[in-house]
Design a protein around this motif. Structure first.
Motif, mmCIF file in Angstrom:
data_model
loop_
_atom_site.group_PDB
_atom_site.id
_atom_site.type_symbol
_atom_site.label_atom_id
_atom_site.label_comp_id
_atom_site.label_asym_id
_atom_site.label_seq_id
_atom_site.Cartn_x
_atom_site.Cartn_y
_atom_site.Cartn_z
ATOM 1 N N VAL A 240 -9.423 -11.863 -21.013
ATOM 2 C CA VAL A 240 -9.340 -10.962 -19.855
ATOM 3 C C VAL A 240 -8.554 -11.621 -18.725
ATOM 4 O O VAL A 240 -7.659 -10.990 -18.129
ATOM 5 N N SER A 241 -8.833 -12.891 -18.459
ATOM 6 C CA SER A 241 -8.149 -13.517 -17.321
ATOM 7 C C SER A 241 -6.663 -13.715 -17.604
ATOM 8 O O SER A 241 -5.826 -13.584 -16.699
ATOM 9 N N ARG A 242 -6.307 -13.993 -18.866
ATOM 10 C CA ARG A 242 -4.878 -14.110 -19.203
ATOM 11 C C ARG A 242 -4.169 -12.768 -19.099
ATOM 12 O O ARG A 242 -3.009 -12.701 -18.682
ATOM 13 N N LEU A 243 -4.851 -11.700 -19.473
ATOM 14 C CA LEU A 243 -4.235 -10.371 -19.364
ATOM 15 C C LEU A 243 -4.021 -9.999 -17.898
ATOM 16 O O LEU A 243 -2.980 -9.448 -17.528
ATOM 17 N N VAL A 244 -5.002 -10.327 -17.066
ATOM 18 C CA VAL A 244 -4.852 -10.070 -15.629
ATOM 19 C C VAL A 244 -3.689 -10.906 -15.081
ATOM 20 O O VAL A 244 -2.831 -10.407 -14.345
ATOM 21 N N ALA A 245 -3.635 -12.171 -15.502
ATOM 22 C CA ALA A 245 -2.563 -13.055 -15.022
ATOM 23 C C ALA A 245 -1.189 -12.570 -15.493
ATOM 24 O O ALA A 245 -0.178 -12.794 -14.824
ATOM 25 N N ALA A 246 -1.148 -11.922 -16.648
ATOM 26 C CA ALA A 246 0.130 -11.408 -17.177
ATOM 27 C C ALA A 246 0.583 -10.150 -16.447
ATOM 28 O O ALA A 246 1.657 -9.621 -16.731
ATOM 29 N N GLY A 247 -0.258 -9.652 -15.539
ATOM 30 C CA GLY A 247 0.174 -8.517 -14.725
ATOM 31 C C GLY A 247 -0.372 -7.164 -15.133
ATOM 32 O O GLY A 247 -0.004 -6.149 -14.531
ATOM 33 N N LEU A 248 -1.212 -7.127 -16.147
ATOM 34 C CA LEU A 248 -1.806 -5.825 -16.493
ATOM 35 C C LEU A 248 -2.594 -5.326 -15.278
ATOM 36 O O LEU A 248 -3.424 -6.049 -14.740
ATOM 37 N N PRO A 249 -2.338 -4.112 -14.842
ATOM 38 C CA PRO A 249 -2.933 -3.648 -13.585
ATOM 39 C C PRO A 249 -4.382 -3.187 -13.716
ATOM 40 O O PRO A 249 -5.066 -3.007 -12.710
ATOM 41 N N ILE A 250 -4.858 -3.024 -14.959
ATOM 42 C CA ILE A 250 -6.251 -2.637 -15.185
ATOM 43 C C ILE A 250 -6.600 -3.059 -16.614
ATOM 44 O O ILE A 250 -5.804 -2.854 -17.535
ATOM 45 N N VAL A 251 -7.738 -3.695 -16.777
ATOM 46 C CA VAL A 251 -8.119 -4.250 -18.074
ATOM 47 C C VAL A 251 -9.561 -3.843 -18.386
ATOM 48 O O VAL A 251 -10.484 -4.283 -17.699
ATOM 49 N N GLU A 252 -9.728 -2.999 -19.389
ATOM 50 C CA GLU A 252 -11.090 -2.617 -19.778
ATOM 51 C C GLU A 252 -11.719 -3.798 -20.505
ATOM 52 O O GLU A 252 -11.220 -4.236 -21.544
ATOM 53 N N ALA A 253 -12.810 -4.317 -19.947
ATOM 54 C CA ALA A 253 -13.279 -5.645 -20.341
ATOM 55 C C ALA A 253 -14.239 -5.634 -21.525
ATOM 56 O O ALA A 253 -14.208 -6.532 -22.368
ATOM 57 N N THR A 254 -15.103 -4.632 -21.593
ATOM 58 C CA THR A 254 -16.115 -4.632 -22.643
ATOM 59 C C THR A 254 -16.824 -3.286 -22.645
ATOM 60 O O THR A 254 -16.402 -2.346 -21.953
ATOM 61 N N SER A 255 -17.881 -3.207 -23.428
ATOM 62 C CA SER A 255 -18.653 -1.968 -23.512
ATOM 63 C C SER A 255 -20.135 -2.300 -23.491
ATOM 64 O O SER A 255 -20.577 -3.227 -24.174
ATOM 65 N N PHE A 256 -20.896 -1.524 -22.720
ATOM 66 C CA PHE A 256 -22.347 -1.689 -22.699
ATOM 67 C C PHE A 256 -23.001 -0.780 -23.730
ATOM 68 O O PHE A 256 -24.038 -0.186 -23.483
ATOM 69 N N VAL A 257 -22.363 -0.693 -24.880
ATOM 70 C CA VAL A 257 -22.931 0.019 -26.016
ATOM 71 C C VAL A 257 -24.079 -0.828 -26.575
ATOM 72 O O VAL A 257 -24.125 -2.045 -26.360
ATOM 73 N N HIS A 258 -25.002 -0.196 -27.283
ATOM 74 C CA HIS A 258 -26.107 -0.958 -27.869
ATOM 75 C C HIS A 258 -25.555 -1.980 -28.863
ATOM 76 O O HIS A 258 -24.730 -1.629 -29.711
ATOM 77 N N PRO A 259 -26.009 -3.244 -28.767
ATOM 78 C CA PRO A 259 -25.477 -4.302 -29.637
ATOM 79 C C PRO A 259 -25.592 -3.983 -31.124
ATOM 80 O O PRO A 259 -24.817 -4.480 -31.931
ATOM 81 N N ARG A 260 -26.554 -3.139 -31.492
ATOM 82 C CA ARG A 260 -26.703 -2.801 -32.899
ATOM 83 C C ARG A 260 -25.447 -2.105 -33.433
ATOM 84 O O ARG A 260 -25.052 -2.288 -34.570
ATOM 85 N N TRP A 261 -24.819 -1.290 -32.596
ATOM 86 C CA TRP A 261 -23.666 -0.525 -33.065
ATOM 87 C C TRP A 261 -22.373 -1.339 -33.033
ATOM 88 O O TRP A 261 -21.512 -1.172 -33.883
ATOM 89 N N VAL A 262 -22.231 -2.178 -32.039
ATOM 90 C CA VAL A 262 -21.007 -2.980 -31.936
ATOM 91 C C VAL A 262 -21.393 -4.435 -31.644
ATOM 92 O O VAL A 262 -21.371 -4.875 -30.487
#
Lengths: 313, 313
Positions: A45-67
């Motif tokens: 995530v930090s490398r993508l931000v440093a590369a200039g991506l203006p918005i980075v979807e970081a993760t999902s609060f889905v139930h751990p069982r599914w993902v």
């Protein structure tokens, strides 16, 4: 090596600037079978931000069982600068996920809807109608908490059970989400079956229903190789936000079906050729994707990463 | 499985029908390191013809030293129906190659020119100007022998030594070839660096010089993932002939750089989505490409082949 390539030649009628909404850490990684350590995710995530991506979807609060890949979502976000200039949205599947995102201090969330009855039943374990009953309090409470909410609409071009999906059907779902308060719709070709004329038709259906192109993002998967052609079609309709995954994370060139997202690098190459601003440093992005591909033990499915990348192996 | 997908939605202003010029047996195989037996090559050509490809470039009468894969060109063409309804052109590099093609009873040939000085020197071992001196008697004698002659122009968008190539430079080379008598120009993005605006600009440069789109074919490589988007841009300019390689032969999904041609199947998927006629049976084509990929011991680089193909492994 390629010097001043691609040559920049503009095309009339296209936007001057687009926003690349980076989905690699979430949509990409959730489709990778190799479990990636927390430290690597934080660095990604930090490398993508440093590369200039203006918005980075970081993760999902889905139930751990599914993902299982994203079971460390709460720990990951503690490592990120949630109040920095680059928004780092997280996906929340429901109110329970929202509670976790609020507790973690997230400021941007996304919800994930289906355009089809069949996928709503399969993925959301609910009907097409009842998904809105689930989203209504989630979105309302998020907005009350000062969050921005994006709405994904999946299976916008076809689904494995119902086949083709009519644009009008997608508009019905999308406008319902907008009426619940989402700021932007991301229209997903989840199984990658859409083609260029279909893209134009879908955008026209939304604008015909009074939804401006500035409220729409396109989210293409490259399952049938159409993602970048479809992006071109959407650019011609004035779309200015495109979801993409660094290095094509989530797809695999070895697999019979490489169902990954459009690779961010391949999108950047096209935008550079068109002289459309995006703010991303391609070299920094390619080296990030080569690093991730090495960690995953395979070649990146991104053509640009393969062409430009210097892998460690 | 995908049923009636892709959904067909037309786009205004595109051609109703296109010709797919299949280059897999020649341009594809010449870039494959695994030597393919003669029987397999003959079967490949006949399966491509049976799948409805309207023209299939069968091989090249290049000197065997340079392309060992195609050293069996003369033997191969004796196995083919050179007088059948489907033209089976062969590439000839020079008069010596032409002699071999005439002896073998070929009726359609292609010559391979460079748009740039650097590539003319590297590949043709001649200057940009002297390539015409070489082609002039080749083309004249071929026409006198009743042959149809296609002219490839390579490096039309950029080359590894000179970088970007101006459309005007390509027009100078292309119009020279036309004046020598070639019936069609195939404009090649040999290193795959072109983008959609550049494609439009190149076609415009030709039409501005009085060359009609019916004389032009586009030949895209997918090195940077741009081939199908570029095809869309060319369709919008009225181009109706596209070179493609069955299963993306000549590219490799494992390689750092998959420099293969546009995969015929990925092109067919887009054309089907647009309702543009092409006459190709996609299922027959995919099974041919799966068969070839199995023989080559690897996965096809074509997204559509990976998505639809049932490999033997």
């Amino acid at each position: 090596m390629t010097g001043s390539l691609p040559m920049t030649i503009r095309e009339d009628g296209l936007p001057e600037r687009v926003t690349i909404y980076e989905v690699g850490p979430r949509d990409g990684l959730q489709n990778e079978s190799t479990i990636v350590p927390l430290d690597v995710k934080a660095e990604l995530v930090s490398r993508l931000v440093a590369a200039g991506l203006p918005i980075v979807e970081a993760t999902s609060f889905v139930h751990p069982r599914w993902v299982p890949q994203l079971a460390d979502a709460a720990n990951l976000v503690t490592r990120l600068d949630l109040d920095g200039p680059t928004p780092l949205p997280v996906l929340v599947p429901n109110e329970r996920g929202l509670d976790r995102a609020i507790d973690a201090g997230c400021r941007h969330i996304a919800v994930f809807a289906s355009a089809t009855e069949a996928f709503a039943a399969k993925n959301l374990n609910s009907g097409l109608e009842s998904q809105f009953a689930m989203f209504e309090p989630t979105i309302r409470r998020a907005i009350d908490a000062g969050m921005d909410v994006r709405g994904y609409v999946s299976m916008c071009f076809g689904d494995p059970w119902e086949g083709p999906v009519a644009p009008e059907q997608v508009v019905r779902v999308g406008t319902r989400l907008l009426s619940l308060g989402v700021s932007q719709l991301s229209l997903g070709d989840t199984i990658g079956v859409g083609t260029v004329g279909h893209v134009g038709s879908l955008v026209d259906a939304f604008t015909g229903a009074g939804v401006g192109v500035e409220r729409l993002a396109m989210h293409f998967h490259d399952t049938y190789g159409q993602a970048l052609a479809n992006t071109h079609a959407a650019l011609r309709r004035g779309i200015t936000t495109f979801d993409a995954s660094a290095g094509g994370l989530g797809g695999c060139p070895y697999a019979k079906s490489a169902t990954g997202n459009l690779a961010t690098e391949d999108l950047v190459w096209m935008l550079d050729g068109l002289g459309i601003e995006h703010g991303v440093d391609l070299d920094a992005l390619v080296s990030t994707s080569v690093w991730m591909a090495d960690l995953l033990g395979r070649t990146s499915p991104s053509a640009v990463v393969r062409a430009l990348g210097q892998s460690g192996d």
